[in-house]
Design a protein around this motif. Structure first.
Motif, PDB file in Angstrom:
ATOM      1  N   THR A 192      35.814  46.635 -59.468  1.00 14.58           N
ATOM      2  CA  THR A 192      34.959  46.485 -59.369  1.00 14.58           C
ATOM      3  C   THR A 192      34.202  46.095 -57.866  1.00 14.58           C
ATOM      4  O   THR A 192      35.105  45.233 -57.062  1.00 14.58           O
ATOM      5  N   GLY A 193      33.082  46.018 -57.492  1.00 12.19           N
ATOM      6  CA  GLY A 193      32.520  45.322 -56.630  1.00 12.19           C
ATOM      7  C   GLY A 193      31.676  46.970 -56.342  1.00 12.19           C
ATOM      8  O   GLY A 193      31.063  47.851 -56.765  1.00 12.19           O
ATOM      9  N   GLU A 195      30.329  47.988 -53.074  1.00 14.06           N
ATOM     10  CA  GLU A 195      30.379  48.541 -52.210  1.00 14.06           C
ATOM     11  C   GLU A 195      31.703  49.931 -52.692  1.00 14.06           C
ATOM     12  O   GLU A 195      32.176  50.446 -51.664  1.00 14.06           O
ATOM     13  N   ASP A 235      29.461  44.983 -59.784  1.00 13.51           N
ATOM     14  CA  ASP A 235      29.055  43.131 -59.724  1.00 13.51           C
ATOM     15  C   ASP A 235      28.476  42.565 -60.237  1.00 13.51           C
ATOM     16  O   ASP A 235      27.364  42.396 -59.831  1.00 13.51           O
ATOM     17  N   GLY A 259      36.232  40.680 -57.223  1.00  8.59           N
ATOM     18  CA  GLY A 259      35.520  40.068 -57.555  1.00  8.59           C
ATOM     19  C   GLY A 259      36.570  38.770 -58.668  1.00  8.59           C
ATOM     20  O   GLY A 259      35.407  38.086 -58.729  1.00  8.59           O
ATOM     21  N   ASP A 266      31.984  37.220 -57.016  1.00  7.51           N
ATOM     22  CA  ASP A 266      32.927  37.250 -57.281  1.00  7.51           C
ATOM     23  C   ASP A 266      32.908  36.719 -58.637  1.00  7.51           C
ATOM     24  O   ASP A 266      32.727  35.427 -59.265  1.00  7.51           O
TER      25      ASP A 266
HETATM   26 MG    MG Z   1      34.503  42.013 -54.523  1.00  7.91          MG
END
Ligand code: MG
Ligand code: AMP
Length: 420
Positions: A192-193, A195, A235, A259, A266
């Protein structure tokens, strides 16, 4: 919504406490399946296996030579016997040995009932069918007795053992051609993210490639696991919840990376608290402090940190023991060795650190360890160069060259020790 600050103030759990909590929270999968021996490598045996035969099955020869009865030996004298036949591996001698007779025998061939001794062919003098042994020939040598390896009824492999290549040979030697094993543990994982970028895309500023899913797919490659790659989840609490709730329906364990900390983006623990329950958050190890452990119905959940080196360390020290238990084994403790550190290691008191090191051995057999480079939890290159962890206890405040440290082999691959 969880109060992140209140969580922050809670004392950190030690790795031992964390593992103890996991040990009570996780039960082995109960279902079993029968697999052929050829497909059993690395699976966890669900029942003890006993031998239905003696191994060796027959009394046989440990050497190529001549089989005879020790009653034919005369102390301090050379003995000459008459060869009356052959006993081959797989084709025993069919006749009966009389006094003064011997048979040519080969390794693994059945010993004639009247024989109790074998003399090595290198010791024998051959003159057509007359075979002479030197004076010092001993009786009752070079014989493999019935059941000397495994007796009928002996335990061959204990239940809940991960089957090794040696076990395959051992089980085959007793004629076992299939075994009942624990079913595979079903594991789903995702990153997860916002970016995270797929490997087939060009990187834009602010983005990074998703290394963790590749890392995890490698760490989770094991005959005991059936893995599902759920991809990258943004996210976004709703998307995370949808993903976790769906995966929990048909998996035993979900592993996420990223996260799981206390930043504004997060969401793992918030989502986990909403759709299941959360057991603990912070462990006194470095890297890897923020870590979520919880459950959604019957499915366990590990929320690992985002930094790749923290993923490796938390996986190997926390998730891997949990997976051992889930797969039906008991949790193992990593083997720790002592080595002389040859570099300075920086450390602050407060957390047990797993610094990445390069272990080598000098000509005296002494184990030496050096830092493998930068120790940031984002520095994958130094982790890739390492073959061991240097385990620095909570109270340690740094190491000077020459001090003795504890090390753990990464993946317990002894052959990865580099010689000077
Ligand atoms: Mg993150
Ligand atoms: P987080 O725990 O989400 O705050 O992430 C901590 C750090 O790990 C950040 O620098 C993230 O960009 C990085 N990170 C998170 N997920 C991944 C991933 N899948 N691959 C590589 N780095 C990651």
């Amino acid at each position: 919504m969880i109060d992140a600050c209140a969580q922050e103030k809670k004392p950190l759990s030690s790795i031992t406490e964390a593992l103890a909590r996991i040990a009570t929270a996780i039960e082995s999968v109960t279902e079993t399946e029968r697999v052929s021996l050829k497909n059993a490598l690395g699976r966890v045996l669900a029942e003890p296996l006993y031998s239905v035969i003696n191994s060796p099955f027959d009394r046989n020869s440990a050497m190529d030579g001549y089989a005879f009865s020790s009653t034919d030996l005369i102390p301090e004298q050379e003995v000459t016997l008459t060869q009356i036949g052959y006993s081959w591996a797989g084709q025993p001698f069919q006749g009966k040995l009389q006094a003064g007779q011997c048979v040519r025998i080969f390794t693994g061939a059945v010993l004639p009932a009247e024989a109790d001794s074998v003399v090595m062919q290198e010791q024998a003098q051959i003159n057509e069918s007359l075979i002479s042994f030197p004076a010092q020939t001993k009786g009752k040598q070079h014989i493999r007795e019935i059941g000397e390896d495994i007796k009928q009824g002996d335990l061959v492999c204990a239940a809940y053992k991960k089957i090794t290549a040696i076990d395959l040979g051992l089980l085959a030697s007793t004629g076992i051609d299939s075994v009942v094993v624990k079913r595979k543990v079903k594991i789903a994982f995702f990153s997860t993210g916002n970016e995270l970028t797929a490997l087939d895309q060009a990187l834009e500023s602010g983005k990074i490639y998703d290394s963790n899913r590749y890392l995890l797919s490698g760490l989770l490659t094991d005959p005991c696991y059936q893995i599902t790659d759920l991809g990258v989840i943004a996210d976004d609490p709703q998307q995370l919840e949808d993903c976790i709730v769906a995966a929990a329906k048909n998996h035993d364990l979900i592993i996420s990376t990223g996260g799981a900390s206390v930043g504004d983006a997060d969401f793992i623990k918030e989502v986990l608290a909403r759709c299941g329950k959360v057991d603990f958050w912070k462990i006194a190890i470095k890297p890897g402090k923020p870590l979520a452990f919880g459950k959604i119905n019957d499915c366990h959940f590990f929320g690992l940190p985002g930094n790749p080196v923290a993923v490796i360390v938390t996986f190997q020290h926390i998730v891997a023991p949990a997976l051992e238990q889930l797969s039906g084994m008991s949790m193992s403790q990593p083997l720790q060795l002592l080595a002389k550190c040859t570099t300075t290691l920086k450390k602050s008191i407060g957390r047990q650190e797993y610094q990445r090191g390069i272990l080598s051995q000098n000509d005296n057999g002494e184990l030496l360890v050096a830092s493998s480079g930068q120790q940031g939890s984002n520095i994958l290159s130094a982790a890739g160069a390492a073959n061991c962890y240097i385990v620095l206890p909570i109270e340690c405040d740094g190491i000077q060259p020459g001090e003795t440290v504890r090390i753990e082999l990464i993946n317990n691959i002894v052959s990865s020790i580099i010689s000077h």
